[in-house]
Scaffold this active site. Structure first.
Site, PDB file in Angstrom:
ATOM      1  N   ASP A 147     107.253 -18.617  33.137  1.00  0.00           N
ATOM      2  CA  ASP A 147     106.698 -18.475  31.778  1.00  0.00           C
ATOM      3  C   ASP A 147     105.764 -17.270  31.563  1.00  0.00           C
ATOM      4  O   ASP A 147     104.710 -17.407  30.927  1.00  0.00           O
ATOM      5  CB  ASP A 147     105.930 -19.748  31.385  1.00  0.00           C
ATOM      6  CG  ASP A 147     106.817 -20.985  31.293  1.00  0.00           C
ATOM      7  OD1 ASP A 147     108.008 -20.886  31.616  1.00  0.00           O
ATOM      8  OD2 ASP A 147     106.309 -22.051  30.911  1.00  0.00           O
ATOM      9  N   ASP A 180     109.628 -20.836  28.418  1.00  0.00           N
ATOM     10  CA  ASP A 180     109.336 -21.915  27.483  1.00  0.00           C
ATOM     11  C   ASP A 180     110.013 -21.522  26.161  1.00  0.00           C
ATOM     12  O   ASP A 180     109.784 -20.414  25.657  1.00  0.00           O
ATOM     13  CB  ASP A 180     107.809 -22.004  27.311  1.00  0.00           C
ATOM     14  CG  ASP A 180     107.294 -23.421  27.179  1.00  0.00           C
ATOM     15  OD1 ASP A 180     107.954 -24.360  27.650  1.00  0.00           O
ATOM     16  OD2 ASP A 180     106.203 -23.583  26.593  1.00  0.00           O
ATOM     17  N   HIS A 237     110.851 -23.273  22.651  1.00  0.00           N
ATOM     18  CA  HIS A 237     110.753 -24.461  21.802  1.00  0.00           C
ATOM     19  C   HIS A 237     111.344 -24.242  20.412  1.00  0.00           C
ATOM     20  O   HIS A 237     111.121 -23.189  19.795  1.00  0.00           O
ATOM     21  CB  HIS A 237     109.278 -24.827  21.599  1.00  0.00           C
ATOM     22  CG  HIS A 237     108.551 -25.214  22.842  1.00  0.00           C
ATOM     23  ND1 HIS A 237     109.029 -26.123  23.750  1.00  0.00           N
ATOM     24  CD2 HIS A 237     107.327 -24.825  23.327  1.00  0.00           C
ATOM     25  CE1 HIS A 237     108.153 -26.272  24.728  1.00  0.00           C
ATOM     26  NE2 HIS A 237     107.117 -25.490  24.512  1.00  0.00           N
ATOM     27  N   HIS A 266     103.591 -22.496  20.056  1.00  0.00           N
ATOM     28  CA  HIS A 266     103.775 -21.407  21.035  1.00  0.00           C
ATOM     29  C   HIS A 266     105.239 -21.324  21.451  1.00  0.00           C
ATOM     30  O   HIS A 266     105.971 -22.308  21.394  1.00  0.00           O
ATOM     31  CB  HIS A 266     102.892 -21.641  22.266  1.00  0.00           C
ATOM     32  CG  HIS A 266     103.292 -22.857  23.055  1.00  0.00           C
ATOM     33  ND1 HIS A 266     102.905 -24.127  22.705  1.00  0.00           N
ATOM     34  CD2 HIS A 266     104.075 -22.994  24.147  1.00  0.00           C
ATOM     35  CE1 HIS A 266     103.419 -24.995  23.549  1.00  0.00           C
ATOM     36  NE2 HIS A 266     104.147 -24.342  24.442  1.00  0.00           N
ATOM     37  N   LYS A 301     113.488 -23.829  28.925  1.00  0.00           N
ATOM     38  CA  LYS A 301     113.042 -25.229  28.989  1.00  0.00           C
ATOM     39  C   LYS A 301     112.258 -25.586  27.735  1.00  0.00           C
ATOM     40  O   LYS A 301     111.802 -24.703  27.016  1.00  0.00           O
ATOM     41  CB  LYS A 301     112.205 -25.463  30.254  1.00  0.00           C
ATOM     42  CG  LYS A 301     110.937 -24.626  30.310  1.00  0.00           C
ATOM     43  CD  LYS A 301     110.252 -24.780  31.648  1.00  0.00           C
ATOM     44  CE  LYS A 301     108.978 -23.988  31.744  1.00  0.00           C
ATOM     45  NZ  LYS A 301     107.907 -24.426  30.847  1.00  0.00           N
ATOM     46  N   CYS A 360     102.646 -25.649  34.032  1.00  0.00           N
ATOM     47  CA  CYS A 360     104.049 -25.379  34.360  1.00  0.00           C
ATOM     48  C   CYS A 360     104.246 -24.940  35.801  1.00  0.00           C
ATOM     49  O   CYS A 360     105.234 -25.299  36.436  1.00  0.00           O
ATOM     50  CB  CYS A 360     104.629 -24.374  33.371  1.00  0.00           C
ATOM     51  SG  CYS A 360     104.714 -25.086  31.716  1.00  0.00           S
TER      52      CYS A 360
HETATM   53 ZN   LIG Z   1     105.463 -25.241  25.758  1.00  0.00          ZN
END
Ligand SMILES: [Zn+2]
Length: 201
Positions: A9, A49, A51, A83, A108, A153
């Site tokens: 990340d 990451d 989302h 985020h 992810k 993470c």
């Molecule tokens: Zn996140």
């Protein structure tokens, strides 16, 4: 023994000026770049990451304040600022991270209902990301792990890696903690040591 570097990340939102900036995050980027130059890794994997805008880990999507804690699908969920929304600048990898030798990217947190701290699976242990299959397919036995953030993470990626049977090493100079609680970075180190993760200086 075949080895991989897992870079967790290193995205704009977790770096200086980002929506969820980790203190000192930018300092680890030259260190990670030098690891890639000075070592021969069989695979170099980035986790990202990634989302949807309606992700349930965002305080804004639950009528909560950042820092609140809720129960989401049966497990505790910390409330984060928005985020790493798919397709935004914040979700992109930091431009200073050298990606020349990167062989694979794992995204992810793509399901709005489940957060995913670990690069291997979501927090409910419901869906795998494909990282374990990728590494096993390539006969990787040793993992060196770096990235953001140490106490979330990176920690969960290391713990899952050790549980899955990889020889697992964390580069202490290649990670920084977000420290929602001041001691959480330190506690993360202890928890990893108790679970057979080696910490490299
Ligand atoms: Zn996140």
């Amino acid at each position: 023994m075949k080895k991989a570097l897992i870079i967790v990340d290193v995205q704009n939102d977790f770096c200086e000026g980002g929506a969820l900036a980790v203190p000192g995050a930018n300092e680890i980027i030259p260190y990670i770049n030098s690891l890639m130059l000075e070592n021969e890794y069989d695979q170099i994997v980035l986790t990202q990451d990634w989302h949807p805008a309606d992700h349930k880990s965002f305080a804004s999507n639950n009528g909560k304040k950042v820092g609140d804690n809720i129960i989401l699908n049966g497990i505790p969920q910390h409330m984060w600022p928005d985020h790493c929304v798919q397709g935004t600048f914040g979700a992109e990898f930091h431009k200073d991270l050298n990606r020349d030798k990167v062989t694979h990217i794992i995204q992810k947190g793509t399901n709005a209902e489940f957060d995913s701290y670990s690069g291997f699976q979501d927090n409910n242990q419901f869906m795998k990301t494909g990282l374990d299959d990728f590494l096993k397919y390539h006969d990787i036995q040793l993992l060196e792990i770096v990235g953001l953030a140490l106490d979330y993470c990176v920690k969960y990626t290391c713990l899952d890696a050790a549980k899955l049977g990889y020889v697992t090493c964390l580069h202490f100079n290649g990670t920084r903690a977000v420290n929602v609680k001041p001691e959480s970075g330190r506690d993360a180190i202890f928890e990893m040591l108790q679970n057979t993760v080696t910490i490299l200086g």
